[in-house]
Design a protein around this motif. Structure first.
Motif, short mmCIF file in Angstrom:
data_model
loop_
_atom_site.label_atom_id
_atom_site.label_comp_id
_atom_site.label_asym_id
_atom_site.label_seq_id
_atom_site.Cartn_x
_atom_site.Cartn_y
_atom_site.Cartn_z
N HIS A 108 -31.08 -2.28 26.57
CA HIS A 108 -30.44 -1.92 27.85
C HIS A 108 -31.47 -1.55 28.91
O HIS A 108 -31.17 -1.58 30.10
CB HIS A 108 -29.47 -0.74 27.65
CG HIS A 108 -28.15 -1.18 27.09
ND1 HIS A 108 -27.00 -1.29 27.85
CD2 HIS A 108 -27.80 -1.57 25.84
CE1 HIS A 108 -26.01 -1.71 27.10
NE2 HIS A 108 -26.47 -1.88 25.87
N LYS A 109 -32.66 -1.14 28.48
CA LYS A 109 -33.66 -0.62 29.44
C LYS A 109 -34.71 -1.66 29.84
O LYS A 109 -35.32 -1.54 30.89
CB LYS A 109 -34.39 0.60 28.85
CG LYS A 109 -33.48 1.72 28.35
CD LYS A 109 -32.76 2.38 29.49
CE LYS A 109 -31.85 3.50 28.98
NZ LYS A 109 -30.84 3.90 29.96
N ILE A 110 -34.95 -2.64 28.98
CA ILE A 110 -36.02 -3.63 29.26
C ILE A 110 -35.36 -4.93 29.72
O ILE A 110 -34.55 -5.52 28.98
CB ILE A 110 -36.88 -3.86 28.00
CG1 ILE A 110 -37.54 -2.53 27.57
CG2 ILE A 110 -37.93 -4.94 28.24
CD1 ILE A 110 -38.23 -2.58 26.22
N ASP A 111 -35.72 -5.36 30.92
CA ASP A 111 -35.01 -6.48 31.55
C ASP A 111 -34.98 -7.74 30.68
O ASP A 111 -33.93 -8.38 30.55
CB ASP A 111 -35.66 -6.79 32.91
CG ASP A 111 -34.92 -7.92 33.61
OD1 ASP A 111 -33.73 -7.73 33.91
OD2 ASP A 111 -35.51 -9.00 33.80
N LEU A 112 -36.11 -8.08 30.06
CA LEU A 112 -36.17 -9.30 29.24
C LEU A 112 -35.17 -9.24 28.07
O LEU A 112 -34.52 -10.23 27.73
CB LEU A 112 -37.60 -9.46 28.69
CG LEU A 112 -38.00 -10.86 28.27
CD1 LEU A 112 -38.05 -11.80 29.47
CD2 LEU A 112 -39.37 -10.83 27.57
N TRP A 114 -32.48 -7.22 28.03
CA TRP A 114 -31.13 -7.13 28.58
C TRP A 114 -30.56 -8.51 28.89
O TRP A 114 -29.38 -8.77 28.73
CB TRP A 114 -31.14 -6.25 29.84
CG TRP A 114 -29.82 -6.27 30.56
CD1 TRP A 114 -29.58 -6.78 31.81
CD2 TRP A 114 -28.55 -5.78 30.09
NE1 TRP A 114 -28.25 -6.66 32.14
CE2 TRP A 114 -27.60 -6.04 31.09
CE3 TRP A 114 -28.14 -5.16 28.89
CZ2 TRP A 114 -26.25 -5.70 30.95
CZ3 TRP A 114 -26.79 -4.83 28.76
CH2 TRP A 114 -25.88 -5.09 29.77
N ARG A 115 -31.42 -9.44 29.30
CA ARG A 115 -30.97 -10.81 29.60
C ARG A 115 -30.24 -11.41 28.39
O ARG A 115 -29.29 -12.17 28.55
CB ARG A 115 -32.17 -11.70 29.94
CG ARG A 115 -32.67 -11.49 31.34
CD ARG A 115 -33.93 -12.28 31.59
NE ARG A 115 -34.20 -12.28 33.00
CZ ARG A 115 -33.75 -13.20 33.85
NH1 ARG A 115 -33.04 -14.21 33.43
NH2 ARG A 115 -34.01 -13.11 35.13
N LYS A 118 -26.97 -8.87 27.40
CA LYS A 118 -25.81 -8.86 28.31
C LYS A 118 -24.75 -9.89 27.89
O LYS A 118 -23.59 -9.76 28.27
CB LYS A 118 -26.26 -9.10 29.75
CG LYS A 118 -26.70 -10.50 30.06
CD LYS A 118 -27.17 -10.62 31.50
CE LYS A 118 -27.69 -12.04 31.73
NZ LYS A 118 -28.30 -12.22 33.04
N LYS A 262 -30.87 -17.00 36.71
CA LYS A 262 -31.25 -15.92 37.60
C LYS A 262 -30.11 -14.91 37.66
O LYS A 262 -28.96 -15.29 37.81
CB LYS A 262 -31.48 -16.47 39.02
CG LYS A 262 -32.92 -16.77 39.32
CD LYS A 262 -33.07 -17.06 40.80
CE LYS A 262 -34.51 -17.28 41.16
NZ LYS A 262 -34.64 -17.68 42.56
N SER A 263 -30.45 -13.63 37.55
CA SER A 263 -29.36 -12.64 37.59
C SER A 263 -29.26 -12.02 38.97
O SER A 263 -30.14 -12.16 39.78
CB SER A 263 -29.59 -11.56 36.53
OG SER A 263 -30.89 -11.07 36.64
#
Ligand SMILES: [Zn+2]
Ligand SMILES: [Zn+2]
Length: 263
Positions: A108-112, A114-115, A118, A262-263
């Motif tokens: 949940h905290k690290i964008d890579l 979370w991609r 999600k 792309k988010s």
């Protein structure tokens, strides 16, 4: 009963419980799922089938073979120290549960991460099929992380089997749309994450989404103050999913490409 048939029985047990939960949640539903349609459930199961083939037949790594390898090479804590077997099993299962709590926080905290994660949260509602809705890359990364932990711990084979069962049965139970009597829920959530506990984690509200990370034991959320007692909007009326991307992540092909968009 020989070892092979024992292992077959153990691997059949989660599937039997999964099917049982599918039946029970339709007989005793906590929320009305008809608003969001049945299609999402089928696509979650298609993704499960895809992941099953990938992890079972295409990736030559299992936690059991890793634990066997660590044992043969005398690697890891419990292969190096003389501890009672029962203690090694209990400690290993608890440490692995704790490690998966932090893995979930990281997703949940690290964008890579979370991609990928999600995809799990983009489900429009939550039922037992949500428990198997994970992007394959997230599962492969998780497998490598768990394999490393199994080596470091020198995890006993029995602990690996118990942990793998919990890792499937726990989420199947706490994602289910099964109505559980309030008293039973209150007793269970002193120890484990119940469906009402985990549902708050699937809230569309980001503050609630960043709580209740535990997949089996609830202790870590309570200790690290990431525990939410109940969703503010109520279990029956709360919104589940993500604010963005909901409509683009419904079919299995959309789930597979979602991390690369792309988010
Ligand atoms: Zn999550
Ligand atoms: Zn979940």
């Amino acid at each position: 009963m020989n070892l092979v048939s024992s292992i077959n029985l153990i691997s059949a047990l989660p599937l039997i419980l999964f099917l049982l939960l599918l039946v029970l949640q339709s007989l005793f539903p906590r929320r009305d799922l008809s608003r969001v349609g049945q299609r999402r459930g089928w696509h979650n199961l298609f993704l499960f089938a895809f992941n099953f083939v990938l992890l079972r037949f295409l990736i030559p790594l299992t936690l059991l073979s890793t634990a066997n390898w660590a044992l043969a090479n005398q690697l890891g804590v419990f292969n190096l120290i003389a501890a009672p077997n029962w203690l090694a099993i209990v400690v290993t299962v608890i440490v692995l549960d704790f490690a998966i709590y932090w893995q979930h926080v990281a997703t949940h905290k690290i964008d890579l991460l979370w991609r990928m994660h999600k995809v799990h949260h983009a489900d429009h509602d939550m039922d037992v099929t949500t428990a198997v809705r994970f992007h394959p890359l997230e599962l492969v990364l998780s497998l490598l992380y768990k394999a490393l932990l199994v080596i470091l711990l020198g995890a006993p084979l029995a602990a690996v089997i118990i942990f793998e069962l919990l890792l499937f049965i726990g989420p199947a139970f706490n994602h289910s749309n099964l109505a559980i009597p309030a008293r039973v829920d209150a007793a269970l959530r002193k120890m484990i994450a119940t469906p009402d506990v985990h549902r708050a984690h699937h809230s569309i509200d980001i503050n609630e989404q960043n709580t209740n990370y535990g997949f089996f034991l609830i202790w870590w959320d309570r200790w690290f103050q990431t525990y939410t007692e109940r969703p503010a909007a109520g279990h029956r009326t709360m919104s589940i999913g993500l604010v963005s991307q909901e409509s683009e992540c419904e079919r299995v092909d959309q789930m597979l490409i979602a991390p690369f968009l792309k988010s």
